[in-house]
Design a protein around this motif. Structure first.
Motif, mmCIF file in Angstrom:
data_model
loop_
_atom_site.group_PDB
_atom_site.id
_atom_site.type_symbol
_atom_site.label_atom_id
_atom_site.label_comp_id
_atom_site.label_asym_id
_atom_site.label_seq_id
_atom_site.Cartn_x
_atom_site.Cartn_y
_atom_site.Cartn_z
ATOM 1 N N LEU A 1 35.434 30.610 41.114
ATOM 2 C CA LEU A 1 36.850 30.546 40.458
ATOM 3 C C LEU A 1 36.904 31.419 39.611
ATOM 4 N N LEU A 2 35.563 32.153 39.215
ATOM 5 C CA LEU A 2 36.647 33.258 38.161
ATOM 6 C C LEU A 2 36.513 34.228 38.742
ATOM 7 N N PHE A 3 36.471 34.954 40.060
ATOM 8 C CA PHE A 3 37.268 35.942 40.900
ATOM 9 C C PHE A 3 38.123 35.520 41.125
ATOM 10 N N THR A 4 38.543 34.108 41.630
ATOM 11 C CA THR A 4 39.831 34.536 42.077
ATOM 12 C C THR A 4 40.802 34.177 40.882
ATOM 13 N N VAL B 1 41.423 38.381 41.844
ATOM 14 C CA VAL B 1 42.373 38.522 42.203
ATOM 15 C C VAL B 1 43.521 39.149 42.229
ATOM 16 N N ASN B 2 43.460 39.080 39.941
ATOM 17 C CA ASN B 2 44.911 39.470 39.328
ATOM 18 C C ASN B 2 44.271 40.815 38.972
ATOM 19 N N LEU B 3 43.125 41.477 38.819
ATOM 20 C CA LEU B 3 42.484 42.752 38.656
ATOM 21 C C LEU B 3 42.439 43.774 40.023
ATOM 22 N N TYR C 1 49.234 38.732 37.031
ATOM 23 C CA TYR C 1 49.141 38.535 35.934
ATOM 24 C C TYR C 1 49.340 40.002 35.435
ATOM 25 N N LYS C 2 50.152 40.408 34.246
ATOM 26 C CA LYS C 2 50.147 42.127 33.806
ATOM 27 C C LYS C 2 49.695 42.273 32.421
ATOM 28 N N ILE D 1 51.235 30.815 29.308
ATOM 29 C CA ILE D 1 50.380 31.122 30.349
ATOM 30 C C ILE D 1 51.025 31.672 31.546
ATOM 31 N N THR D 2 51.656 33.059 31.115
ATOM 32 C CA THR D 2 51.804 34.283 32.153
ATOM 33 C C THR D 2 51.756 35.674 31.802
ATOM 34 N N ASN D 3 50.615 35.878 31.008
ATOM 35 C CA ASN D 3 50.006 37.281 31.782
ATOM 36 C C ASN D 3 48.208 36.350 31.270
#
Length: 271
Positions: free
Chosen positions: A253-256, A260-262, A270-271, A62-64
């Motif tokens: 939640l989906l935005f979180t 946020v990652n994007l 995340y990469k 669960i790292t990317n």
């Protein structure tokens, strides 16, 4: 083997989605059972894919974004199967399974190569924090599906259009109960995930809270669901209001998780 299992999972989830949507159109017992068994088979293959990736990577996969989206989909299907067993409402799968398939499909748009683990992620908290977070997300995803069904059913009742779709959907009381049960499961898990994340952050970066975009939006998500739970327990929020807030909460939640990652890079990106 890893790629084969992933592609097989995607194919079986697609078949399960088609079967559940067909059941929505024509709810026959045989079709409902077939939908359930196809989805269960897909979950088993998906679990095998996740375990295989764990063995290859040597840590919780669960790292990317590819792994996280895949695990999110796995959690949604697993939690849905548990709710379906309890409430015996197969038609709920017609609203939840497409969501799991969509999230799984989106994961294909991100690199899937297993990379060396970031030093900050080399912690015993990795599995505990992330698994609790995704289980909470999955519970809220099921609540989202039940909330959509609630609004559809209420629309039929309000407009006195008691047609075929109305007959297929569960009662408003049952859908509201599912929404509430998901909330009572998801909220404590989300709370634990945030607390464990703060403890992990202190050990990794020397501070419990740094107002990183991910931390900030996680707190916003927590407040949305806290408000919903508080409203239900103290002021009797039920029905349409609770359903709308469950939908709003899930989009937050989906935005979180993804937005946020994007769009808001930070320590948790995340990469």
């Amino acid at each position: 083997m890893n790629t084969l299992l992933f592609n097989l999972t995607l194919a079986v989830y697609f078949a399960a989605t088609v079967a559940y949507l067909a059941y929505l159109v024509k709810p026959q017992e045989l079709l409902g059972k077939a939908s359930r068994w196809i989805l269960t088979a897909g979950f088993a293959v998906h679990l095998a894919y996740t375990v295989d990736r764990y063995l290859e990577a040597g840590h919780t996969p669960i790292t990317n974004l590819h792994e996280s989206l895949s695990f999110f989909s796995l959690a949604i299907v697993g939690v849905y199967i548990l709710f379906e067993r309890k409430y015996r409402i197969l038609i709920l799968g017609s609203f939840v399974t497409p969501l799991a398939l969509l999230i799984m499909a989106v994961s294909t748009g991100f690199p899937s190569a297993i990379m060396p683990l970031n030093p900050a992620l080399r912690s015993k908290w990795l599995a505990l924090h992330t698994i609790m977070a995704f289980l909470s997300y999955a519970a809220f995803a099921v609540a989202f599906g039940a909330a959509i069904m609630y609004l559809i059913q209420q629309h039929f009742l309000k407009n006195k259009k008691l047609g075929p779709m109305y007959q297929k959907l569960p009662s408003l009381d049952v859908l509201d109960e599912i929404n509430y049960r998901c909330l009572t499961i998801g909220f404590p898990l989300l709370t634990f995930a945030i607390i464990s994340g703060a403890i992990w952050a202190e050990s990794a970066w020397g501070t419990y809270w740094s107002w990183d975009p991910k931390e900030t939006w996680s707190l916003i998500t927590w407040f949305v669901y806290a408000a919903l739970l508080h409203g239900r327990l103290t002021t009797g929020w039920r029905g349409k209001k609770a359903a709308i807030l469950a939908i709003v909460g899930f989009f937050v939640l989906l935005f979180t998780f993804l937005g946020v990652n994007l769009f808001l890079p930070g320590l948790h990106s995340y990469k």
